[in-house]
Design a protein around this motif. Structure first.
Motif, PDB file in Angstrom:
ATOM      1  N   VAL A  77       0.920  -1.109   0.191  1.00 44.62           N
ATOM      2  CA  VAL A  77       0.071  -0.135   0.095  1.00 44.62           C
ATOM      3  C   VAL A  77       0.784   1.360  -0.027  1.00 44.62           C
ATOM      4  CG1 VAL A  77      -1.633   1.263   1.526  1.00 44.62           C
ATOM      5  CG2 VAL A  77      -1.842  -1.386   0.953  1.00 44.62           C
ATOM      6  N   ASP A 103      -7.679  -5.229  -0.419  1.00 44.53           N
ATOM      7  CA  ASP A 103      -6.356  -5.498   0.027  1.00 44.53           C
ATOM      8  C   ASP A 103      -6.152  -6.765  -0.201  1.00 44.53           C
ATOM      9  OD1 ASP A 103      -5.917  -2.877   1.051  1.00 44.53           O
ATOM     10  OD2 ASP A 103      -6.602  -3.385   3.299  1.00 44.53           O
ATOM     11  N   ARG A 107      -4.741  -6.784  -3.681  1.00 48.50           N
ATOM     12  CA  ARG A 107      -3.348  -6.273  -3.634  1.00 48.50           C
ATOM     13  C   ARG A 107      -2.129  -7.147  -3.296  1.00 48.50           C
ATOM     14  NH1 ARG A 107      -6.493  -1.988  -1.350  1.00 48.50           N
ATOM     15  NH2 ARG A 107      -6.111   0.004  -2.364  1.00 48.50           N
ATOM     16  N   GLU A 118       1.392   3.067  -3.419  1.00 47.52           N
ATOM     17  CA  GLU A 118       0.327   3.356  -4.250  1.00 47.52           C
ATOM     18  C   GLU A 118       0.397   4.700  -4.666  1.00 47.52           C
ATOM     19  OE1 GLU A 118      -3.530   1.607  -3.370  1.00 47.52           O
ATOM     20  OE2 GLU A 118      -2.934  -0.168  -3.393  1.00 47.52           O
TER      21      GLU A 118
END
Length: 435
Positions: A16, A258, A261, A19
Motif C-alpha cells: 500500500v 487489500d 493487492r 500506491e
C-alpha cells in the motif's frame, strides 16, 4: 498453517505504501497523453477526449506490476443508430469465441447523421450494407496520433525521452505508446470505442447484485462498448464495466481490495513463469475477486485480511484445478483459453501458498520461493479436482467446505452451515467414485 496477523499486515503495508507514488507516475504520464489526444481532437473532432480517467488511475494504483493501461478513445458517433450484426465466420478473430460480442456495426440508410463520419473514414461492404470498418478507424487514429506527436515535439511540449512511439508500427488492434511519468514509464494501449446504450445485462440463474452495492451491476453494464477485434469486426469490451464493478467493491466494508493487492504481489513475485510469460494476469485476479464478492456476500466473510485472502484463494485454486476461469459478465467464456498457461504449475504454486503462507509473506529479490518440495493435503486436492460438469461445485457451500479445509472458516450463519454439511455428505459419497 496460518501466518500471524502481523505477517499479513506488514506485507500488505509495504504494498500500500507504494500506491501513492504509482498514482503520481500515472498522472504525469496521463497529462502527456491527454495533450496528444487534444491534438488529435483538434485535427479530427470525431475523436473525443475523455478526461474522466479515474477508473484507469484506480486500476493502475492497485496493480503493482507493469501491466499496460487500456485507454478507450470514444468516437463522436450515434452508436444507437448503428445496427449490430454478427460477423461472417471468416472475419471472426480466432482468439475470441464466436458469439461472444464479435460483430459488425452496420451503417443505416443514407440520410442519417452518420454520413459525415463514414465519408471521412470510409465503410466496408457486407452483404450489400455498409459497415463501419474498425481497421480504417484505427489507421486514421494512428495517423492523427503521429501528427500530434510531431506537433508537440516542434512546440517543445515533449521533453526528450518523454515518449516512445516505436510500437505504433505493430500490426495490432490497439495503439501502444510508452510515456514517461517521473522515473517510471507507463504503457498505454489506445483503442477507439463506439458506445451505445443497451438493456442492462441479465446474468443467467444468478441473483442480481448479490454481494455488490444495489444497482451496481445495472450501472456497470447499461452502456455497451465496442472496440476493434480485427480489421473487419468489432467486439464487445468489458474493460470499463469490470473496473466499475471493482470500484463498487471498494465501497464495501472489509479488506476485499487489500486481498487483491496482496495476491497480485505474490503473482508478480512468486507465481510467474520463466521469462515473465504465460503466468496469471491482474485481469485474472480481478475476475476472481468479483466472483468471491458474489459467492461470499456476507460481511462476516470479510472481517479480517487472512480470511479475505482465502476467499479469493479457494476460488482461484478451483479454477486452476478445473482449468476454467469463467468471465464474470459472460460465464460461458473461459478466460484461461485466451493465452497459453501452465495451469498445473500455477496450481502447485498457489496451493503451496495456501498451505503455508508464512513462507511467502516477505519481499525478496531473485528466485521465487520453491514450491516443488511441498506435500499437499490429498483430501483438499481431491475436493478441488471434483468434476464441474453440472455446476454444483460453484457455489458458496462448496467454497465454505474448502475454507474449512484451510482452517479459515468461522461463519456462524446456521443456514450456510447446514448447506455446507449437506453438500459435504454428497461429496463424501462421490469422491471414492473418482479414484
Amino acid at each position: 498453517m496460518a501466518a500471524s496477523a502481523s505477517h499479513w499486515h506488514s506485507y500488505l503495508g509495504v504494498i500500500v505504501s507504494r500506491e501513492r507514488q504509482r498514482l503520481e507516475h500515472f498522472q504525469r504520464a496521463e497529462d502527456i497523453l491527454l495533450t496528444l489526444l487534444e491534438g488529435v481532437h483538434a485535427r479530427e473532432p470525431r475523436f473525443l477526449v475523455d478526461y474522466a480517467r479515474n477508473l484507469e488511475a484506480f486500476e493502475f494504483a492497485l496493480c503493482i506490476s507493469e501491466d499496460a493501461v487500456t485507454l478507450e478513445v470514444p468516437l463522436q458517433i450515434d452508436g444507437d443508430a448503428l445496427r449490430v450484426v454478427a460477423c461472417q465466420p471468416g472475419d471472426t478473430p480466432t482468439k475470441h469465441c464466436p458469439g461472444l460480442g464479435i460483430c459488425c456495426l452496420e451503417v443505416p440508410s443514407p440520410g442519417t447523421d452518420l454520413q459525415d463520419w463514414t465519408s471521412t473514414v470510409g465503410v466496408m461492404e457486407r452483404r450489400g450494407a455498409g459497415c463501419l470498418a474498425p481497421g480504417k478507424v484505427l489507421q486514421h487514429l494512428k495517423e492523427l496520433l503521429v501528427s500530434a506527436i510531431v506537433h508537440c515535439q516542434r512546440q517543445f511540449l515533449l521533453q526528450p525521452g518523454d515518449l516512445s512511439a516505436e510500437n505504433l508500427q505493430e500490426d495490432t488492434m490497439e495503439l501502444s505508446l510508452l510515456i514517461r511519468g517521473g522515473w517510471k514509464t507507463v504503457r498505454f494501449n489506445i483503442v477507439p470505442v463506439v458506445k451505445r446504450w443497451q438493456e442492462s445485462l441479465r446474468l443467467k440463474e444468478r441473483q442480481s447484485d448479490r454481494g455488490f452495492p444495489e444497482g451496481s451491476l445495472r450501472k456497470a453494464t447499461e452502456e455497451a462498448h465496442f472496440v476493434p477485434a480485427s480489421p473487419h469486426c468489432w467486439r464487445s469490451s468489458t474493460h470499463l464495466p469490470i473496473l466499475k464493478l471493482l470500484q463498487a467493491v471498494d465501497t464495501l466494508k472489509g479488506p476485499r481490495l487489500d486481498s487483491l493487492r496482496l495476491l497480485n504481489q505474490l503473482r508478480s513475485q512468486d507465481w510467474g513463469e520463466e521469462g515473465g510469460k504465460g503466468g496469471l494476469t491482474f485481469n485474472h485476479l480481478k475476475m476472481v475477486l468479483l466472483w468471491s464478492t458474489e459467492l461470499f456476500p456476507s460481511p462476516e466473510d470479510w472481517q479480517d485480511l487472512e480470511g479475505s485472502v482465502y476467499r479469493l484463494l479457494v476460488i482461484l485454486l478451483r479454477c486452476l484445478a478445473t482449468r476454467r476461469l469463467p468471465h464474470f459478465l459472460h460465464p460461458e467464456e473461459n478466460l484461461f483459453q485466451r493465452e497459453p498457461l501452465d495451469l498445473a504449475s500455477l496450481f502447485r504454486k498457489v496451493e503451496s501458498f495456501a498451505q503455508d503462507p508464512q513462507r511467502f509473506l516477505r519481499f525478496h529479490f531473485g528466485l521465487p520461493v520453491r514450491t516443488d518440495s511441498w506435500q499437499a493435503d490429498a483430501g483438499t486436492r481431491a475436493l478441488l479436482q471434483l468434476p464441474a460438469k453440472d455446476g454444483s461445485y460453484w457455489n458458496t457451500a462448496y467454497f465454505d467446505i474448502l475454507l474449512s479445509q484451510f482452517q479459515v472458516y468461522q461463519i456462524q450463519d446456521g443456514a450456510r452451515r447446514s448447506a455446507m454439511s449437506q453438500l459435504l455428505s454428497k461429496i463424501r459419497r462421490e469422491i471414492p467414485q473418482q479414484s
